[in-house]
Design an enzyme around this catalytic site. Structure first.
Site, PDB file in Angstrom:
ATOM      1  N   HIS A   1       0.870  -1.179   0.000  1.00  0.00           N
ATOM      2  CA  HIS A   1       0.000   0.000   0.000  1.00  0.00           C
ATOM      3  C   HIS A   1       0.910   1.233   0.000  1.00  0.00           C
ATOM      4  CE1 HIS A   1      -3.027  -2.841   2.057  1.00  0.00           C
ATOM      5  NE2 HIS A   1      -3.151  -2.881   0.752  1.00  0.00           N
TER       6      HIS A   1
ATOM      7  N   GLU B   1       1.621  -3.273  11.659  1.00  0.00           N
ATOM      8  CA  GLU B   1       0.912  -2.018  11.371  1.00  0.00           C
ATOM      9  C   GLU B   1       1.413  -0.926  12.300  1.00  0.00           C
ATOM     10  OE1 GLU B   1      -1.430  -1.470   9.085  1.00  0.00           O
ATOM     11  OE2 GLU B   1      -2.101  -3.480   8.471  1.00  0.00           O
TER      12      GLU B   1
ATOM     13  N   HIS C   1       3.193  -2.275   7.121  1.00  0.00           N
ATOM     14  CA  HIS C   1       2.063  -1.398   6.752  1.00  0.00           C
ATOM     15  C   HIS C   1       1.875  -0.251   7.738  1.00  0.00           C
ATOM     16  CE1 HIS C   1      -0.146  -3.944   3.708  1.00  0.00           C
ATOM     17  NE2 HIS C   1       0.718  -4.836   4.191  1.00  0.00           N
TER      18      HIS C   1
ATOM     19  N   GLU D   1       1.366   4.180   2.607  1.00  0.00           N
ATOM     20  CA  GLU D   1       1.836   3.872   3.958  1.00  0.00           C
ATOM     21  C   GLU D   1       3.358   4.044   4.010  1.00  0.00           C
ATOM     22  OE1 GLU D   1      -1.998   0.923   4.186  1.00  0.00           O
ATOM     23  OE2 GLU D   1      -0.019   0.034   4.436  1.00  0.00           O
TER      24      GLU D   1
END
Ligand code: ZN
Length: 369
Positions: free
Chosen positions: A164, A333, A257, A167
């Site tokens: 992604h 994350e 991420h 990010e």
């Protein structure tokens, strides 16, 4: 004099709806061929002392509306040091207010990691003793999918980031990981290179990165929903990495991420895969507990809901690698907001904290092996 706003550069993304004096109404361009939008990055030309009043509108329809309450925009005058701005959110509009301290201010969703900096990172790591460079393939727009390999051990470890592209903290994490693993003086780096063979892909989605996308590649494809069946037409970025993983095998994997809504660092695993082995799950849980002991920036209270037995979504890399290779694979994350448990009102979650988290992750892996 009226301010001017420009985003025609690497990872730039903003649409100017209207300008009046030191105020602007803005919106965010969607990822190409997709409805996702959330990433922004633009430059304001102004005068020192200007009371900037910038409204980013239309955010009720953004990819993660829950990402805006409690969020503060990132800014920099020198594009090196990033700090947070006075920011509020109400009814789909993010309002940023700041008294300008210089003629040029860069504003972004998170401290950007440009493709030029990516090439600097690859170049400096590739020059280090014991590092091998491999180009695994190319993106839809022809950019290289770069991989750095190092270490002489039998344990196959894959680290990969920015599926992604918005990010950007994920590539700051990679910079921290590479600093540690290529430092001949670092004891954990030395120990890990003896135990493991590392395969490191700092940017899985260079096209989305350069275009200022949040979540997709040039074709509007979310790469982290392609791992069950990647194709040359839609997702060559995943296909070439997955093929290289099939060649080496995968024992441990980390997919890096950022999360828009949750103000914490957390891990997601693979508990719902059909072939789940107790020892595989135990290793994941042991890593998670050891990381929580290693750094107060990590916690296990906030995170995603676990999937039910057998119900894992195998289109995602973490679950696909756990199922396909029996790997201990995990998604890490980091927040766009701040770490709720250890807030920093000046910088929020930052490039430096992302780099330090990478070190904590690798130290933890070293202790686990
Ligand atoms: Zn992500």
């Amino acid at each position: 004099m009226t301010i001017s706003i420009n985003a025609a550069f690497d990872s730039g993304n903003i649409v100017v709806e209207s300008l009046a004096g030191t105020s602007a109404r803005l919106s965010i361009r969607k990822d190409r061929e997709s409805d996702f939008f959330q990433w922004f990055h633009f430059r304001v030309a102004c005068a020192a002392g200007d009371a900037l009043d910038l409204a980013i509108t239309g955010l009720a329809d953004s990819a993660y509306p829950d990402g805006w309450p409690g969020y503060a925009a990132c800014a920099s005058y020198d594009r090196e040091h990033w700090f947070r701005l006075d920011t509020s959110y109400d009814a789909g509009t993010l309002t940023i207010r700041h008294t300008a301290e210089g003629p040029l201010l860069w504003i972004a969703y998170f401290a950007p990691y440009s493709m030029e900096r990516h090439h600097d990172l690859i170049a400096s790591a590739a020059e280090c003793e014991g590092v091998a460079y491999r180009c695994l393939g190319t993106s839809l727009e022809g950019q290289p999918i770069d991989c750095l390999e190092m270490g002489e051990g039998p344990v196959q470890v894959w680290l990969y980031a920015r599926q992604h592209p918005g990010e950007s903290m994920a590539e700051w994490w990679m910079e921290g990981a590479l600093d540690m693993l290529t430092d001949p003086a670092d004891p954990h780096g030395r120990s890990l290179r003896r135990k493991c063979r590392f395969h490191i892909v700092p940017n899985m989605n260079p096209d989305g990165s350069r275009r200022g996308h949040l979540r997709t590649n040039h074709a509007g494809v979310n790469l982290n929903r392609e791992w069950h069946a990647p194709s040359a037409e839609r997702s060559p970025e995943v296909l070439c990495v997955r093929n290289a993983m099939d060649e080496s095998g995968v024992d441990w994997a980390m997919d890096v991420h950022g999360d828009e809504a949750i103000p914490a660092v957390f891990l997601a695993g693979f508990e719902g895969i059909p072939s789940l082995k107790p020892e595989q799950q135990e290793k994941f849980l042991a890593f998670q507990a050891a990381l929580a002991a290693a750094t107060p920036d990590f916690q296990t209270e906030l995170g995603y809901e676990s999937s039910a037995p057998g119900q894992a979504n195998l289109s995602m890399s973490t679950t696909q690698l756990a199922e396909r290779h029996g790997a201990v694979s995990m998604t890490i994350e980091m927040p766009f907001k701040d770490n709720r448990d250890l807030p920093d009102p000046v910088q929020g979650w930052s490039p430096d904290r992302s780099k330090l988290l990478a070190r904590a992750c690798l130290e933890t892996l070293d202790r686990m092996l």
